[in-house]
Enzyme design. Sequence first.
Site, short mmCIF file in Angstrom:
data_model
loop_
_atom_site.label_atom_id
_atom_site.label_comp_id
_atom_site.label_asym_id
_atom_site.label_seq_id
_atom_site.Cartn_x
_atom_site.Cartn_y
_atom_site.Cartn_z
CG ASP A 124 43.76 55.74 42.41
OD1 ASP A 124 44.43 56.17 43.37
OD2 ASP A 124 43.90 56.13 41.24
CG ASN A 170 46.85 58.78 44.76
OD1 ASN A 170 46.49 57.93 43.95
ND2 ASN A 170 47.93 58.65 45.51
CG ASP A 229 48.49 56.35 42.21
OD1 ASP A 229 47.38 55.77 42.31
OD2 ASP A 229 49.42 56.19 43.03
CG ASP A 247 45.10 55.13 47.48
OD1 ASP A 247 44.00 55.20 48.07
OD2 ASP A 247 45.38 55.84 46.48
CG ASP A 297 51.64 33.77 51.56
OD1 ASP A 297 50.64 33.64 50.83
OD2 ASP A 297 52.81 33.70 51.15
CD GLU A 318 48.29 30.25 50.67
OE1 GLU A 318 47.86 30.22 49.50
OE2 GLU A 318 49.25 30.96 51.02
CG HIS A 321 45.07 37.20 46.53
ND1 HIS A 321 44.77 36.48 47.67
CD2 HIS A 321 46.42 37.15 46.39
CE1 HIS A 321 45.90 36.02 48.19
NE2 HIS A 321 46.92 36.41 47.43
CG ASP A 322 46.93 33.49 45.41
OD1 ASP A 322 47.49 34.40 44.77
OD2 ASP A 322 47.31 33.13 46.54
#
Length: 586
Positions: free
Chosen positions: A38, A40, A42, A46, A214, A267, A342-343
């Site tokens: 990150d 910034n 928040d 990003d 995907d 995938e 990530h899954d």
Amino acid sequence: MATEPDSGTRPTDLVPEEERAWWKEGFVYQIYPRSFNDSNGDGIGDIRGIIQKLDYLDDLGVDVVWLNPVYDSPQVDGGYDIRDYRAIHDEYGCMDDWEELLEGMHDRDMRLIMDLVVNHTSDEHEWFAKSKRGEDGYDDYYWWRSTGGGLPNNWTSSFGGPAWTYDVDRGQYYLHLFHSKQPDLNWENPEVRGDVYDMVDWWLSKGIDGFRMDVINLISKNPELPDGHPGGWTGMEHHTNGPRVHDYLDELHDETYGNYDAMTVGECIDADPERAKRFCHPDNGGMSMVFHYEHMMLDFRSDGGWWEVGDWSVGDLRDVISRWQRELEDSEAWNTIFLGTHDWPRIVSRWGDAQHYRRESAKLLATFLFTLQGTPYLLQGDEIGMTNFPFERIDQIRDAETRGRIRFILDDARSRSLTELERVALEDEGFQRVKDIVRYRCRDNARTPVQWSDDAQAGFTDGEPWLAVNPNHTEINVEAAREDPDSVWHHYRDLIDLRSDSDLLVYGEYGLLVPHHDRVWAYERTLGEQRAVVVLNWSSESATVGGLDLGPEPSLVLDTHDRTNGDGHAEPLELDPWEARVYRTQ
């Protein structure tokens, strides 16, 4: 347009030039942008945060970055619900940031592939809004059905519950194989395909190097939408590897990525080696490679599904991977080598021993990933051996799949019979009773922020992170790993160097050496007169293996246990828990 990275060549005549490809010789590092860095404060990773870490990626030796979706999205499913394919999500930055990122990668000889999500869109996409209104040209952009009562069929969503949601405005049901806010596109409509192809070509013309596609083998459905066989993912036989999937992929290839030097990885749910060869054949879509999930489903029990963990053994994994290695040899298809994305949960927590041998087992998994035939894939954070998160409350979970499954149990309790594990989730302290399985399965395990340092919030952000940082970041972090020459990070770095200097480990044939050992997996890679032998003790106990032909004067080129005293060649081999060795041998 950003500059192109150098292709690079290897000085050997053992591999014909026409069989080489940059996406075979490199490795892929997956960035989940929301959790990477990150810039910034928040609490959300990003694009500028990725730019800040480009030198880190270069130091690690990254060849290709797979960037999870950064498109404009309501973020119901981590950006896989796309509202505008040609815009950047404002929490991640803007198109100027993205273009700077691409240029920075290419300047460092790294390539960038993007997620291509075209089985479905967000229900906030303008196509869906127009389709709801029945506008000319958009009426059948999605799968709409009227019924005399009840659902159009018995298909279920991958996230739990029916795959159909009723839209009051249109007065019909629409199909969604995933979240209800991810309606499926109707690829039967040539206008849909044309719009998709225009978008794909637009991104390729901007200079990206390919796509991770995907759930691409779900784009063709049986247009009759018949009921499916009950159990599991109901309806799967009618929407997975559908009747026109190869026609669509062939057309997509010819209209878009077939005109570029692009890498494509599809995938493909429920793929076997024969299907993979078809998907990668030039006449059937010509993808570079596919993600298959045969090995990733080894710990799913058919009777309990997501809610029960099945037993698996190194022999089970060995059998699946060895079959894929053998059957894709000399074919148009190329292997993908991965244990997590990530899954899925963190690889050391799922495939290794994160509690007692985290460092050792993480190194063994790294050795496995970088010594098989195929392109290795590595999720951010796995290079330091990040582990699963110790979830204690349901409000710590952001994953739409996990929350959807729990919600479906609660909402549907009165209308169906439940397994015992599902029943306990209905009780007042239900989550506490099922938290072990949630800790094991939840996709958020792979999405917790990257642990850059032992600072507050692991150096990921100066603010409050969107997803909690793993408490073990004080011990497991990039800063500490880079300072420790015996760390998981340095082992990955050694493996990346070893593979990048070796056609043998990229193009060499695979041969299984010990087919039945209950702990040890040993295999060879051969290319001409060159030979390497890899020995993995995939267990938390010591192991002995004999009968391995290492040839005269074998050289131990890499070992997880630093056997500098010369005992690495003794016969039979005595292996410590989670020990991995790589020999060069003749």
